[in-house]
Enzyme design. Structure first.
Site, PDB file in Angstrom:
ATOM      1  CG  ASP A   1      23.614 -12.760  -1.336  1.00  0.00           C
ATOM      2  OD1 ASP A   1      23.513 -14.080  -0.254  1.00  0.00           O
ATOM      3  OD2 ASP A   1      24.483 -12.221  -1.909  1.00  0.00           O
TER       4      ASP A   1
ATOM      5  CG  MET B   1       6.222   2.306   5.361  1.00  0.00           C
ATOM      6  SD  MET B   1       7.051   1.572   6.673  1.00  0.00           S
ATOM      7  CE  MET B   1       7.070  -0.234   6.097  1.00  0.00           C
ATOM      8  CD  GLU B   2       9.380   5.320   0.519  1.00  0.00           C
ATOM      9  OE1 GLU B   2       8.152   4.760  -0.432  1.00  0.00           O
ATOM     10  OE2 GLU B   2       8.816   5.373   1.783  1.00  0.00           O
TER      11      GLU B   2
ATOM     12  CG  LEU C   1      -1.810  -1.344   1.394  1.00  0.00           C
ATOM     13  CD1 LEU C   1      -2.772  -1.150   2.354  1.00  0.00           C
ATOM     14  CD2 LEU C   1      -2.707  -1.135  -0.296  1.00  0.00           C
ATOM     15  CB  CYS C   2       4.325   1.552   0.061  1.00  0.00           C
ATOM     16  SG  CYS C   2       4.644   1.764   1.403  1.00  0.00           S
ATOM     17  CG  HIS C   3       1.410   6.207  -2.340  1.00  0.00           C
ATOM     18  ND1 HIS C   3       1.334   6.050  -0.769  1.00  0.00           N
ATOM     19  CD2 HIS C   3      -0.156   6.137  -3.170  1.00  0.00           C
ATOM     20  CE1 HIS C   3      -0.281   6.485  -0.600  1.00  0.00           C
ATOM     21  NE2 HIS C   3      -0.935   6.967  -1.572  1.00  0.00           N
TER      22      HIS C   3
END
Length: 264
Positions: A127, A112-113, A74-76
């Site tokens: 990794d 969120m970014e 739901l992020c833009h």
């Protein structure tokens, strides 16, 4: 409390931000990946099989921030103007601290970014190093601060020792209330490495007096590690101007503690 990502039927939805005014939005997140001391030493010496670990993790973090909308439903999709990723190697705790800062001029925030950038950086570090160490642990991925938008500014409060962590480990306390008068504190250079704290926030209500002396006392009450700030070799600046214990403080002042010789 209204959950903006749910409609009247309780179904998930993307929030319409078209009518929101544009403003400068910034966010900073941090995290860490712990590893065996020998693994960290190989990383420092550039002896990992896959090559330059930190450079690869930085590029991956930037890519992750830009593609957050593809990962979180739901992020833009946001036109980020800045994604900055930094690493701090911590020999004492045998870990790599990751910091990500994101910025844009837009209608929705970039928390969120920033969090995605830190997460992807930590996963990439894992990794790149897993061939020699599968015991690595990723933890403490968290939002440190954000600014802009109708909800205003947010700063995570000062770390407090809770007794729940391992030996020498600092755990975070509760979050600060929106709009609460605070002093921003930065620990620089060797002091930052010794305390394991880079930037923290101290509410005025925890200070017996609104000056540097009161700030030091509040920090010491929160965590005994800050007792060293009373040592004569620790310098202090308020808003980049040298200060002493009697220097008064006001809301949103930035206070920096640092050793006599520092590279910033």
């Amino acid at each position: 409390m209204t959950l903006t990502h749910l409609n009247a039927n309780g179904e998930a939805r993307m929030v319409d931000v078209a009518d929101k005014p544009e403003s400068r939005r910034e966010a900073k997140a941090t995290g860490a990946i712990h590893m065996h001391p020998a693994t960290l030493q190989r990383l420092v010496e550039g002896q990992m099989p896959k090559g330059d670990v930190l450079a690869t993790a930085r590029i991956a973090a930037i890519q992750g921030a830009k593609r957050t909308h593809e990962l979180i439903p739901l992020c833009h999709a946001l036109p980020l103007s800045k994604v900055e990723v930094d690493f701090a190697l911590d020999d004492a705790r045998s870990c790599v601290h990751v910091t990500a800062q994101c910025r844009l001029n837009g209608r929705t925030g970039v928390e969120m970014e920033a969090l995605t950038a830190v997460s992807v950086a930590c996963l990439t570090l894992y990794d790149m190093c897993k061939a020699v160490d599968k015991d690595m642990v990723i933890d403490s991925i968290q939002l440190e601060q954000k600014s802009g938008g109708a909800s205003g500014n947010y700063y995570r409060t000062t770390p407090i020792v809770t007794g729940q962590g391992g030996s020498g480990e600092v755990s975070l306390g509760t979050l600060s209330s929106a709009g609460e008068p605070c002093v921003r504190v930065k620990c620089l250079a060797e002091l930052r490495e010794r305390l394991g704290v880079g930037e923290i926030n101290v509410p005025f209500q925890r200070m017996a007096s609104t000056d540097i002396g009161g700030l030091k006392a509040a920090l010491k009450d929160m965590d005994s590690r800050f007792a060293g700030l009373d040592e004569g070799r620790t310098l202090c600046a308020v808003n980049q101007v040298m200060a002493g214990d009697a220097t008064p403080l006001t809301a949103d002042d930035e206070v920096a503690f640092f050793p006599p010789v520092t590279g910033g």
